[in-house]
Write an enzyme that holds these catalytic residues in place. Structure first.
Site, PDB file in Angstrom:
ATOM      1  N   CYS A  50       0.847  -1.181   0.000  1.00 12.66           N
ATOM      2  CA  CYS A  50       0.000   0.000   0.000  1.00 12.66           C
ATOM      3  C   CYS A  50       0.885   1.235   0.000  1.00 12.66           C
ATOM      4  CB  CYS A  50      -0.931   0.092   1.195  1.00 12.66           C
ATOM      5  SG  CYS A  50      -2.055  -1.274   1.338  1.00 12.66           S
ATOM      6  N   ASN A  65      -1.330   2.062   5.820  1.00 17.76           N
ATOM      7  CA  ASN A  65      -0.522   0.964   5.292  1.00 17.76           C
ATOM      8  C   ASN A  65      -0.116   0.099   6.475  1.00 17.76           C
ATOM      9  OD1 ASN A  65       1.375  -0.613   3.905  1.00 17.76           O
ATOM     10  ND2 ASN A  65       2.991   0.894   4.173  1.00 17.76           N
ATOM     11  N   GLY A  66      -0.290  -1.228   6.367  1.00 13.31           N
ATOM     12  CA  GLY A  66       0.092  -2.104   7.467  1.00 13.31           C
ATOM     13  C   GLY A  66      -1.105  -2.862   7.988  1.00 13.31           C
ATOM     14  N   ARG A 105       3.706  -0.140  -5.075  1.00 11.39           N
ATOM     15  CA  ARG A 105       3.491  -0.695  -3.735  1.00 11.39           C
ATOM     16  C   ARG A 105       2.198  -1.495  -3.623  1.00 11.39           C
ATOM     17  NH1 ARG A 105       6.869   1.815  -0.053  1.00 11.39           N
ATOM     18  NH2 ARG A 105       5.584   1.018   1.619  1.00 11.39           N
ATOM     19  N   LYS A 137       5.689  -4.258  -4.734  1.00  8.60           N
ATOM     20  CA  LYS A 137       7.140  -4.071  -4.734  1.00  8.60           C
ATOM     21  C   LYS A 137       7.723  -4.110  -3.322  1.00  8.60           C
ATOM     22  CE  LYS A 137      10.990  -2.723  -6.841  1.00  8.60           C
ATOM     23  NZ  LYS A 137      11.600  -3.814  -7.605  1.00  8.60           N
ATOM     24  N   GLU A 139       7.079 -15.028 -11.909  1.00  7.57           N
ATOM     25  CA  GLU A 139       6.526 -13.791 -11.343  1.00  7.57           C
ATOM     26  C   GLU A 139       5.776 -12.952 -12.381  1.00  7.57           C
ATOM     27  OE1 GLU A 139       9.760 -11.450  -9.886  1.00  7.57           O
ATOM     28  OE2 GLU A 139       8.466 -10.082  -8.786  1.00  7.57           O
ATOM     29  N   TRP A 143      -2.911  -2.660  -1.658  1.00  7.00           N
ATOM     30  CA  TRP A 143      -2.600  -4.072  -1.852  1.00  7.00           C
ATOM     31  C   TRP A 143      -3.335  -4.772  -0.721  1.00  7.00           C
ATOM     32  CZ3 TRP A 143      -0.118  -8.036   0.841  1.00  7.00           C
ATOM     33  CH2 TRP A 143       0.264  -9.156   0.075  1.00  7.00           C
ATOM     34  N   HIS A 199      17.267 -36.026  -9.034  1.00  6.15           N
ATOM     35  CA  HIS A 199      16.783 -36.536  -7.751  1.00  6.15           C
ATOM     36  C   HIS A 199      15.272 -36.346  -7.588  1.00  6.15           C
ATOM     37  CE1 HIS A 199      20.753 -37.580  -6.349  1.00  6.15           C
ATOM     38  NE2 HIS A 199      21.198 -36.397  -6.780  1.00  6.15           N
ATOM     39  N   GLU A 225      16.990 -17.543  -9.576  1.00  2.00           N
ATOM     40  CA  GLU A 225      16.546 -16.178  -9.870  1.00  2.00           C
ATOM     41  C   GLU A 225      15.801 -16.142 -11.209  1.00  2.00           C
ATOM     42  OE1 GLU A 225      15.955 -13.521  -8.555  1.00  2.00           O
ATOM     43  OE2 GLU A 225      15.994 -12.004 -10.130  1.00  2.00           O
TER      44      GLU A 225
HETATM   45  C1  F6R Z   1      11.350 -10.459  -7.314  1.00  2.00           C
HETATM   46  C2  F6R Z   1      11.286  -9.446  -6.291  1.00  2.00           C
HETATM   47  C3  F6R Z   1      11.114  -9.859  -4.876  1.00  2.00           C
HETATM   48  C4  F6R Z   1      12.011  -8.992  -3.965  1.00  2.00           C
HETATM   49  C5  F6R Z   1      11.728  -9.325  -2.492  1.00  2.00           C
HETATM   50  C6  F6R Z   1      12.636  -8.552  -1.560  1.00  2.00           C
HETATM   51  O1  F6R Z   1      11.537  -9.904  -8.579  1.00  2.00           O
HETATM   52  O2  F6R Z   1      11.348  -8.282  -6.585  1.00  2.00           O
HETATM   53  O3  F6R Z   1      11.391 -11.209  -4.706  1.00  2.00           O
HETATM   54  O4  F6R Z   1      13.340  -9.243  -4.289  1.00  2.00           O
HETATM   55  O5  F6R Z   1      10.399  -9.029  -2.191  1.00  2.00           O
HETATM   56  O6  F6R Z   1      12.502  -7.173  -1.746  1.00  2.00           O
HETATM   57  P1  F6R Z   1      13.585  -6.164  -1.189  1.00  2.00           P
HETATM   58  O7  F6R Z   1      14.833  -6.353  -1.982  1.00  2.00           O
HETATM   59  O8  F6R Z   1      12.982  -4.818  -1.359  1.00  2.00           O
HETATM   60  O9  F6R Z   1      13.795  -6.532   0.254  1.00  2.00           O
END
Ligand code: F6R
Length: 586
Positions: free
Chosen positions: A2, A97-98, A27, A581, A470, A71, A486, A463
């Site tokens: 949020c 937010n929270g 966010r 994010k 994602e 969110w 395995h 990754e």
């Molecule tokens: C994937 C992605 C997430 C962040 C994770 C940690 O593309 O963006 O997996 O890497 O939520 O976020 P930060 O780095 O902000 O702690």
């Protein structure tokens, strides 16, 4: 999660707020709303992304207001649950937010007193609580009185139609005040006000701000007056735009050569301090989530290889179960783009209390993680807007090289070698992008994909799979190449794409042997390597570099593959479904 913003000044608040929301949308983006005050409070809110909402801008008059992009945590994605939320009489509006943990209890009490709730959110208790307290006191006192009742981690901003001020409260969710000339701002981060002012005050936990257009006063929750020095942000508001790219994600992938230069420009004194802390520590725990954790896994290999020190990498959400057992004097390194990830912050705070030294590798200066740390190293990679992290990953990995070279007393040599990767990253984008665009047409109809590699590139396999699932919504798994047989190999059938990350290094022969196991089950082999091999159905060619540097390059075609596949599927690349994010809930 949020995004919240408040504005008070001479401008039309709704314009500032709507624009601000756009920069906060990373966010959360399931619904959004704005409330402004012009004698009374007017609200416009709806479900959907900011650009798609039919904003009633004519109704939103006045020079004071608050706004929110959501969110969902409590309550479904509905117009009623969208913020701002109002008191019964409509004179108080709140964005939040929270999570208010005790909201049901508080709600019950308020309902007994006759308050009528319109949403299923935890947030709505706040305006009602302030309204209840305002029966006995003014808005400011009532807002401070209300936080005594609230449990949980939250940041909220409140306005009342009766007073020309904004109240902002922070407890474990970020809030930054922007100090302008005859106007003030408050927001979840500084992006919404960067074009108006670069003077920012970062609130700490249990701190509040009271803003009028000409003043910003700061208090602790128990109302002790605080003197807080503004920071002058050197962020460039131009970085917040797409600069001609179709999506932030591809812009951020393309920014990586520049990021390399910016990340290498580190404060050497701080690097030496971190290097010596790590060298001397009985135990080094690296704590991170998602992509940042994958960068940390590369980091563990690099520190072990270049500096001979073993470090552990923990998935942040699980570290809380071990943190109390970590010896005093250990070094805990938090790695985070946003510096606001609750899963990282929670155990870091515990570790600090237990006598561990906290180091952070963080992008957002002034973020909660930055402020919890004994030493912070900044990624300097500029704002990362797309929800999927790309350039921050590269910057995090680079930071681990710098730390490791400093530990090995070879920083100058390391910087020289790393500097040469700028052109190698450019070459990698150039050589793999056309091939990846074609490949995306094959990938877009697939249900599953697998990524395998060995050594430090194993982190790129996990990754790469995270990035693909994602944003393209294709189920993907990454694992060490030796692990495939395995169990997971049973899922490889005719035409299933398997991305083999096989740079020509000490892992090449063994990884290729695993590729043969895949091929004989009908797998479609996408090879990422500096050397072609007949077993590859598609070759994504990367340049030759020193073996230790391959992860910086092998990751780039994986980023491009996720991007072009998601685009081919018509997905919202920068805002994938269900994600946000900055993950400020645990
Ligand atoms: C994937 C992605 C997430 C962040 C994770 C940690 O593309 O963006 O997996 O890497 O939520 O976020 P930060 O780095 O902000 O702690």
């Amino acid at each position: 999660m949020c995004g919240i913003i408040g504005y008070i000044g001479q401008r039309k608040a709704s314009i500032v707020l709507k624009k601000g929301l756009e920069s906060l949308e990373y966010r959360g983006y399931d619904s959004a709303g704005i409330a402004t005050i012009d004698k009374t409070i007017s609200v416009s809110k709806d479900v959907g992304k900011i650009a798609n909402i039919k904003w009633d801008m004519d109704k939103l008059k006045g020079n004071i207001g608050i706004a929110h992009t959501r969110w969902a945590t409590h309550g479904g994605v509905t117009k009623n649950n969208a913020h701002p939320h109002l008191s019964c009489d409509g004179n108080i509006a709140v964005v939040h937010n929270g999570i208010i943990e005790n909201f049901s209890e508080v709600k019950r009490e308020l309902e007994k007193k006759g308050h009528k709730f319109r949403s299923e959110t935890d947030t709505e208790v706040i305006p009602h609580l302030i309204e209840e307290n305002m029966k006995k006191m003014g808005f400011e006192d009532a807002a401070f009185e209300s936080i005594k009742k609230l449990k949980g981690a939250f940041a909220f901003v409140a306005v009342s139609s009766r007073e020309q001020k904004i109240m902002a409260f922070r407890k474990e969710s970020p809030l930054v005040v922007g100090l302008g000339q005859g106007e003030n701002f408050v927001a979840s981060d500084a992006y919404p006000f960067l074009e108006y002012t670069k003077r920012a005050v970062f609130l700490d936990d249990n701190e509040a701000a009271v803003l009028t257009k000409d003043r910003a006063d700061f208090y602790s929750f128990d109302r002790a007056r605080l003197k807080k020095e503004p920071k002058i942000l050197d962020w460039d508001p131009k970085n917040v735009g797409k600069n001609g790219f179709e999506h932030y994600l591809i812009k951020e992938i393309y920014e990586q050569p520049l990021v390399l230069k910016q990340t290498l420009a580190q404060d050497e004194k701080k690097l030496k301090e971190v290097a010596s802390l790590i060298q001397r520590a009985p135990r080094v725990c690296i704590v991170a989530a998602g992509t940042a954790r994958h960068a940390s896994i590369v980091g563990r290999y690099i520190i072990s290889e270049l500096a001979g020190k073993y470090c552990e990498v923990y998935m942040a959400s699980e570290f809380q179960y071990f943190v109390d057992k970590i010896e005093k004097g250990s070094v805990v390194i938090g790695v985070s783009q946003s510096g606001e990830t609750a899963d990282v912050l929670f155990p870091i705070k515990k570790a600090k209390k237990n006598g561990c030294k906290i180091v952070s590798i963080v992008n957002v200066v002034g973020s909660s993680l930055d402020r919890e740390s004994d030493v912070s190293l900044y990624l300097n990679c500029g704002p990362e807007i797309s929800v999927a992290s790309t350039k921050a990953f590269t910057a995090q990995v680079l930071m681990f090289y710098l730390i490791a070279y400093t530990m090995a007393y070879k920083l100058d040599e390391g910087k020289r070698q790393l500097g040469q990767l700028t052109t190698k990253i450019e070459e990698t984008i150039k050589s793999t992008e056309p091939e990846v665009k074609k490949l995306a047409e094959y990938m877009k109809d697939k249900n599953d994909a697998y990524f395998i590699a060995r050594g430090e590139n194993f982190a790129i396999a996990i990754e790469g799979s995270l990035k693909l699932k994602e944003i393209s919504y294709i189920h993907a798994e990454g694992m060490p190449a030796g692990e495939l047989k395995h169990g997971t190999l049973s899922l490889v059938t005719e035409g299933v794409p398997v991305i083999i990350i096989a740079p020509k290094d000490y892992t090449y022969d063994e990884t290729l042997a695993n590729a043969h196991e895949v091929k004989s089950r009908g797998g479609y082999i996408i090879g990422i390597s500096d050397e072609n091999n007949p077993i590859f159905d598609v070759w994504l060619k990367i340049p030759k570099v020193e073996p230790l540097f391959y992860p910086i390059l092998t990751n780039i075609p994986c980023q491009l593959l996720a991007y072009y596949t998601a685009k081919a599927k018509g997905n919202d690349v920068d805002k994938p479904r269900n994600l946000a994010k900055s993950v400020t809930v645990r």
